[in-house]
Design a protein around this motif. Sequence first.
Motif, mmCIF file in Angstrom:
data_model
loop_
_atom_site.group_PDB
_atom_site.id
_atom_site.type_symbol
_atom_site.label_atom_id
_atom_site.label_comp_id
_atom_site.label_asym_id
_atom_site.label_seq_id
_atom_site.Cartn_x
_atom_site.Cartn_y
_atom_site.Cartn_z
ATOM 1 N N THR A 93 -30.363 4.479 -31.934
ATOM 2 C CA THR A 93 -29.012 4.679 -31.390
ATOM 3 C C THR A 93 -29.045 5.719 -30.274
ATOM 4 O O THR A 93 -28.429 5.527 -29.219
ATOM 5 C CB THR A 93 -28.045 5.135 -32.516
ATOM 6 N N TYR A 94 -29.787 6.788 -30.475
ATOM 7 C CA TYR A 94 -29.899 7.799 -29.412
ATOM 8 C C TYR A 94 -30.497 7.176 -28.153
ATOM 9 O O TYR A 94 -30.056 7.445 -27.049
ATOM 10 C CB TYR A 94 -30.752 8.983 -29.882
ATOM 11 N N SER A 95 -31.507 6.331 -28.351
ATOM 12 C CA SER A 95 -32.167 5.738 -27.192
ATOM 13 C C SER A 95 -31.197 4.813 -26.440
ATOM 14 O O SER A 95 -31.088 4.855 -25.222
ATOM 15 C CB SER A 95 -33.396 4.958 -27.660
ATOM 16 N N PRO A 133 -38.362 11.617 -29.930
ATOM 17 C CA PRO A 133 -38.706 10.280 -30.443
ATOM 18 C C PRO A 133 -37.959 9.112 -29.782
ATOM 19 O O PRO A 133 -38.429 7.978 -29.857
ATOM 20 C CB PRO A 133 -38.315 10.374 -31.927
ATOM 21 N N ALA A 134 -36.789 9.348 -29.191
ATOM 22 C CA ALA A 134 -36.000 8.223 -28.643
ATOM 23 C C ALA A 134 -36.513 7.891 -27.227
ATOM 24 O O ALA A 134 -36.455 8.737 -26.319
ATOM 25 C CB ALA A 134 -34.518 8.597 -28.612
ATOM 26 N N ASP A 135 -36.998 6.631 -27.050
ATOM 27 C CA ASP A 135 -37.704 6.258 -25.811
ATOM 28 C C ASP A 135 -36.927 6.602 -24.541
ATOM 29 O O ASP A 135 -37.464 7.227 -23.633
ATOM 30 C CB ASP A 135 -37.992 4.747 -25.806
ATOM 31 N N PHE A 189 -40.146 15.655 -35.719
ATOM 32 C CA PHE A 189 -40.445 16.780 -36.595
ATOM 33 C C PHE A 189 -41.489 16.411 -37.650
ATOM 34 O O PHE A 189 -42.365 17.195 -37.979
ATOM 35 C CB PHE A 189 -39.176 17.247 -37.313
ATOM 36 N N GLU A 190 -41.339 15.213 -38.208
ATOM 37 C CA GLU A 190 -42.192 14.820 -39.329
ATOM 38 C C GLU A 190 -43.613 14.498 -38.879
ATOM 39 O O GLU A 190 -44.503 14.372 -39.712
ATOM 40 C CB GLU A 190 -41.606 13.582 -40.036
ATOM 41 N N GLU A 191 -43.831 14.294 -37.567
ATOM 42 C CA GLU A 191 -45.167 13.971 -37.042
ATOM 43 C C GLU A 191 -45.252 14.546 -35.647
ATOM 44 O O GLU A 191 -44.949 13.866 -34.662
ATOM 45 C CB GLU A 191 -45.305 12.441 -36.923
HETATM 46 C C1 LIG Z 1 -27.867 16.064 -30.499
HETATM 47 S S1 LIG Z 1 -29.363 15.552 -29.744
HETATM 48 C C2 LIG Z 1 -29.933 17.105 -29.076
HETATM 49 C C3 LIG Z 1 -30.819 16.919 -27.858
HETATM 50 C C4 LIG Z 1 -31.216 18.219 -27.161
HETATM 51 N N1 LIG Z 1 -31.864 19.130 -28.084
HETATM 52 C C5 LIG Z 1 -30.020 18.882 -26.523
HETATM 53 O O1 LIG Z 1 -29.659 19.957 -26.976
HETATM 54 O O2 LIG Z 1 -29.471 18.325 -25.573
HETATM 55 C C6 LIG Z 1 -30.433 15.252 -31.119
HETATM 56 C C7 LIG Z 1 -31.832 14.830 -30.707
HETATM 57 O O3 LIG Z 1 -32.677 14.776 -31.862
HETATM 58 C C8 LIG Z 1 -33.533 13.663 -31.721
HETATM 59 N N2 LIG Z 1 -34.065 13.303 -33.054
HETATM 60 C C9 LIG Z 1 -33.579 12.429 -33.967
HETATM 61 N N3 LIG Z 1 -34.382 12.380 -35.053
HETATM 62 C C10 LIG Z 1 -35.381 13.269 -34.836
HETATM 63 C C11 LIG Z 1 -36.543 13.679 -35.580
HETATM 64 N N4 LIG Z 1 -36.797 13.169 -36.784
HETATM 65 N N5 LIG Z 1 -37.381 14.592 -35.020
HETATM 66 C C12 LIG Z 1 -37.110 15.120 -33.792
HETATM 67 N N6 LIG Z 1 -36.040 14.767 -33.041
HETATM 68 C C13 LIG Z 1 -35.184 13.862 -33.551
HETATM 69 C C14 LIG Z 1 -32.637 12.601 -31.100
HETATM 70 O O4 LIG Z 1 -33.380 11.526 -30.576
HETATM 71 C C15 LIG Z 1 -31.901 13.453 -30.063
HETATM 72 O O5 LIG Z 1 -32.613 13.540 -28.870
#
Ligand SMILES: C[S@@+](CC[C@H](N)C(=O)[O-])C[C@H]1O[C@@H](n2cnc3c(N)ncnc32)[C@H](O)[C@@H]1O
Length: 267
Positions: free
Chosen positions: A7-9, A74-76, A99-101
């Motif tokens: 969804t983020y991607s 992680p989001a392409d 975070f997990e990898e």
């Molecule tokens: C609210 S956004 C914040 C983005 C950026 N840090 C900012 O402040 O503009 C949350 C971000 O966390 C990423 N995300 C989601 N699951 C994640 C995970 N398991 N490990 C690391 N990042 C993750 C999303 O893809 C997204 O880019």
Amino acid sequence: MANIIETYSKLASDYESQNNLESCWGKATKYAVSLLPFREGNEVVVEVGCGPGIQLASMVQAGDKNLQFIGVEPADNLRNNASERVKQFSNAKVLNGKFEELPLESHSVDYLYSLIAFHWVTDVEKAVAELDRVLKKDGEMDIIFSGRHTGKEFIGKTTPIYFKHLSPRQIMDAALSRQRLTIENCEDAFTPLFGSRNLTVSESYHTFYDTLEGHWSWWCRIEGQFSSVPKETKAECDRAIKEAIATLETENGIPYTIHLLHVKVRR
Ligand SMILES: C[S@@+](CC[C@H](N)C(=O)[O-])C[C@H]1O[C@@H](n2cnc3c(N)ncnc32)[C@H](O)[C@@H]1O
């Protein structure tokens, strides 16, 4: 959760819209940035969950040129935008990971920070172990993210509507798509591996006021329930949700309170 990252991607271009940057989440991010320390010297600095790299690029631009910056995302589509944003800087790069990898060598990072992303981890224990693995023994860290009590105002108003459109199981799955940690949960998660370092966990509450349209621009992105509502009843559900949120209107606008947790490690 894979569907959160997808969804983020998918919504990468909306992420940089004025609406989003000026939303309560944009403001909470600015506040979180104000808590980060200034770095200098020959250090490796990592941002995990760097999204489109807005904060990463400004840290690189303002920072010491000897610092080596690595964004992890992680989001392409967000990662591609972040790479594009920092490509002019020879001391910055963006890697695929979560975070997990973490795609990083053990004990290679001097300073690691993350803004409003840790609540999306699927496995808290694994994520904390990865942070411990990549951080140098004297490394420092700031993880600032959304806690259990975020959005109390909206939850109270919208839950009965979701119960009309979704099964209890779907509601439960949606609720579980995001970590809802209390400060105690957070201390319990980080203390086993970081307790011997200079660890503090703190929390704060921030109430932001916005218009209905302003809130709507991010609400549909982060609320897991949204993607589960059947197409046939989506329009009716959206209408009822908007009507419910509108009843929260005050003379300052519609309030939304963000509960921020801050995990801080210092030398
Ligand atoms: C609210 S956004 C914040 C983005 C950026 N840090 C900012 O402040 O503009 C949350 C971000 O966390 C990423 N995300 C989601 N699951 C994640 C995970 N398991 N490990 C690391 N990042 C993750 C999303 O893809 C997204 O880019």
